[in-house]
Design a protein around this motif. Sequence first.
Motif, PDB file in Angstrom:
ATOM      1  N   UNK A 120       0.857  -1.184   0.000  1.00  0.00           N
ATOM      2  CA  UNK A 120       0.000   0.000   0.000  1.00  0.00           C
ATOM      3  C   UNK A 120       0.896   1.238   0.000  1.00  0.00           C
ATOM      4  N   UNK A 121       1.230   1.719  -1.180  1.00  0.00           N
ATOM      5  CA  UNK A 121       2.151   2.839  -1.303  1.00  0.00           C
ATOM      6  C   UNK A 121       1.484   4.187  -1.054  1.00  0.00           C
ATOM      7  N   UNK A 122       0.197   4.176  -0.770  1.00  0.00           N
ATOM      8  CA  UNK A 122      -0.463   5.382  -0.268  1.00  0.00           C
ATOM      9  C   UNK A 122      -0.123   5.582   1.208  1.00  0.00           C
ATOM     10  N   UNK A 123       0.156   4.486   1.891  1.00  0.00           N
ATOM     11  CA  UNK A 123       0.399   4.525   3.335  1.00  0.00           C
ATOM     12  C   UNK A 123       1.881   4.585   3.681  1.00  0.00           C
ATOM     13  N   UNK A 124       2.713   3.828   2.958  1.00  0.00           N
ATOM     14  CA  UNK A 124       4.143   3.785   3.242  1.00  0.00           C
ATOM     15  C   UNK A 124       4.911   4.135   1.973  1.00  0.00           C
ATOM     16  N   UNK A 125       5.962   4.914   2.103  1.00  0.00           N
ATOM     17  CA  UNK A 125       6.709   5.331   0.918  1.00  0.00           C
ATOM     18  C   UNK A 125       7.552   4.182   0.383  1.00  0.00           C
ATOM     19  N   UNK A 126       7.822   4.207  -0.916  1.00  0.00           N
ATOM     20  CA  UNK A 126       8.696   3.199  -1.520  1.00  0.00           C
ATOM     21  C   UNK A 126      10.098   3.305  -0.937  1.00  0.00           C
ATOM     22  N   UNK A 127      10.540   4.517  -0.629  1.00  0.00           N
ATOM     23  CA  UNK A 127      11.853   4.709   0.008  1.00  0.00           C
ATOM     24  C   UNK A 127      11.954   3.881   1.289  1.00  0.00           C
ATOM     25  N   UNK A 128      10.976   4.019   2.149  1.00  0.00           N
ATOM     26  CA  UNK A 128      11.015   3.311   3.433  1.00  0.00           C
ATOM     27  C   UNK A 128      10.871   1.802   3.233  1.00  0.00           C
ATOM     28  N   UNK A 129       9.924   1.387   2.383  1.00  0.00           N
ATOM     29  CA  UNK A 129       9.668  -0.049   2.226  1.00  0.00           C
ATOM     30  C   UNK A 129      10.869  -0.755   1.603  1.00  0.00           C
ATOM     31  N   UNK A 130      11.471  -0.159   0.581  1.00  0.00           N
ATOM     32  CA  UNK A 130      12.594  -0.809  -0.088  1.00  0.00           C
ATOM     33  C   UNK A 130      13.803  -0.927   0.835  1.00  0.00           C
ATOM     34  N   UNK A 131      14.113   0.127   1.589  1.00  0.00           N
ATOM     35  CA  UNK A 131      15.256   0.062   2.503  1.00  0.00           C
ATOM     36  C   UNK A 131      15.046  -1.018   3.554  1.00  0.00           C
ATOM     37  N   UNK A 132      13.821  -1.135   4.042  1.00  0.00           N
ATOM     38  CA  UNK A 132      13.532  -2.084   5.114  1.00  0.00           C
ATOM     39  C   UNK A 132      13.405  -3.522   4.635  1.00  0.00           C
ATOM     40  N   UNK A 133      13.052  -3.719   3.358  1.00  0.00           N
ATOM     41  CA  UNK A 133      12.688  -5.061   2.918  1.00  0.00           C
ATOM     42  C   UNK A 133      13.483  -5.621   1.740  1.00  0.00           C
ATOM     43  N   UNK A 134      14.294  -4.807   1.077  1.00  0.00           N
ATOM     44  CA  UNK A 134      14.942  -5.278  -0.141  1.00  0.00           C
ATOM     45  C   UNK A 134      16.449  -5.054  -0.080  1.00  0.00           C
ATOM     46  N   UNK A 135      17.226  -6.076   0.284  1.00  0.00           N
ATOM     47  CA  UNK A 135      18.677  -5.915   0.285  1.00  0.00           C
ATOM     48  C   UNK A 135      19.214  -5.754  -1.133  1.00  0.00           C
ATOM     49  N   UNK A 136      20.293  -5.014  -1.267  1.00  0.00           N
ATOM     50  CA  UNK A 136      20.909  -4.832  -2.571  1.00  0.00           C
ATOM     51  C   UNK A 136      22.384  -5.185  -2.480  1.00  0.00           C
ATOM     52  N   UNK A 137      22.975  -5.515  -3.607  1.00  0.00           N
ATOM     53  CA  UNK A 137      24.383  -5.912  -3.616  1.00  0.00           C
ATOM     54  C   UNK A 137      25.289  -4.877  -4.260  1.00  0.00           C
ATOM     55  N   UNK A 138      24.724  -3.941  -5.006  1.00  0.00           N
ATOM     56  CA  UNK A 138      25.530  -2.905  -5.652  1.00  0.00           C
ATOM     57  C   UNK A 138      24.633  -1.727  -6.002  1.00  0.00           C
ATOM     58  N   UNK A 139      25.267  -0.617  -6.272  1.00  0.00           N
ATOM     59  CA  UNK A 139      24.504   0.563  -6.649  1.00  0.00           C
ATOM     60  C   UNK A 139      25.424   1.710  -6.997  1.00  0.00           C
ATOM     61  N   UNK A 140      24.812   2.818  -7.372  1.00  0.00           N
ATOM     62  CA  UNK A 140      25.588   4.029  -7.631  1.00  0.00           C
ATOM     63  C   UNK A 140      24.755   5.229  -7.210  1.00  0.00           C
ATOM     64  N   UNK A 141      25.438   6.326  -6.908  1.00  0.00           N
ATOM     65  CA  UNK A 141      24.752   7.518  -6.449  1.00  0.00           C
ATOM     66  C   UNK A 141      25.431   8.752  -7.020  1.00  0.00           C
ATOM     67  N   UNK A 142      24.627   9.749  -7.348  1.00  0.00           N
ATOM     68  CA  UNK A 142      25.149  11.011  -7.874  1.00  0.00           C
ATOM     69  C   UNK A 142      24.464  12.143  -7.113  1.00  0.00           C
ATOM     70  N   UNK A 143      25.244  13.115  -6.656  1.00  0.00           N
ATOM     71  CA  UNK A 143      24.713  14.294  -5.987  1.00  0.00           C
ATOM     72  C   UNK A 143      25.043  15.495  -6.849  1.00  0.00           C
ATOM     73  N   UNK A 144      24.026  16.305  -7.146  1.00  0.00           N
ATOM     74  CA  UNK A 144      24.239  17.442  -8.036  1.00  0.00           C
ATOM     75  C   UNK A 144      23.319  18.594  -7.640  1.00  0.00           C
ATOM     76  N   UNK A 145      23.528  19.729  -8.280  1.00  0.00           N
ATOM     77  CA  UNK A 145      22.616  20.872  -8.152  1.00  0.00           C
ATOM     78  C   UNK A 145      21.964  21.087  -9.507  1.00  0.00           C
ATOM     79  N   UNK A 146      20.645  21.236  -9.508  1.00  0.00           N
ATOM     80  CA  UNK A 146      19.923  21.413 -10.765  1.00  0.00           C
ATOM     81  C   UNK A 146      18.914  22.544 -10.633  1.00  0.00           C
ATOM     82  N   UNK A 147      18.612  23.177 -11.747  1.00  0.00           N
ATOM     83  CA  UNK A 147      17.564  24.189 -11.778  1.00  0.00           C
ATOM     84  C   UNK A 147      16.209  23.498 -11.729  1.00  0.00           C
TER      85      UNK A 147
END
Length: 221
Positions: A143-170
């Motif tokens: 129920x993604x109206x009740x819980x955010x995908x951010x919270x559910x995925x971190x709590x329930x879906x382990x990952x083995x690799x990833x990448x991240x980019x931090x930037x400033x955008x208009x």
Amino acid sequence: MLRRIRAREWPPGAAIPNEADLAVEFGCARATVNRALRDLAAAGVLERRRRAGTRVAAAPAGRAQLEIPVLHRDVEESGAAYGYRLISRATEPPPLPLALRLGLDPARPLLHLCSLHLADDAPHVFEDRWINPAAVPEILSVDLERVSANEWLVENTPFSAGDMRISAEAAEAEVARYLGAAAGAALLVVERSTRRDAAVITHVRQFFAPGHRIDLALSTG
């Protein structure tokens, strides 16, 4: 558990007790044990394999790691009240540049979510997220109206690799409207993709309200 590993009570290569036994020993929920084991595995301290159980890594890695933040927790830890609103949900093919970047079939639909995270009822983060149901089929029943995908995925879906980019955008007009910012205002943007083995789990772009800063803590496991 980490103390036992460091003291060589559980030496490198040794199998550790199963989750049920550890939960009984430590007097906690099995889900808590599972989360701890996942954290230790992500830090390179444990090796977890299906049907083979969990073992202490033969050469435990001392490596820098960065934990994916749960926006709900971050807001509450700052002393503000957290709020969340799902703006849109659709099942549709991703944009071609994104599909090619992630190595996905551009014709295969993904779950596309746009949501707004709030702090004390003020806009905090606008989130534009794509999720691969083939890698996380359980997300379709959440129920993604009740819980955010951010919270559910971190709590329930382990990952083995990833990448991240931090930037400033208009800020584009739609994002600016949801964040209460002027169109074209400079926004801090965090873009992140995670994978489990070769399968893409999710790709997300998080646009933070003007004036936000990110504090990062690094550890070596």
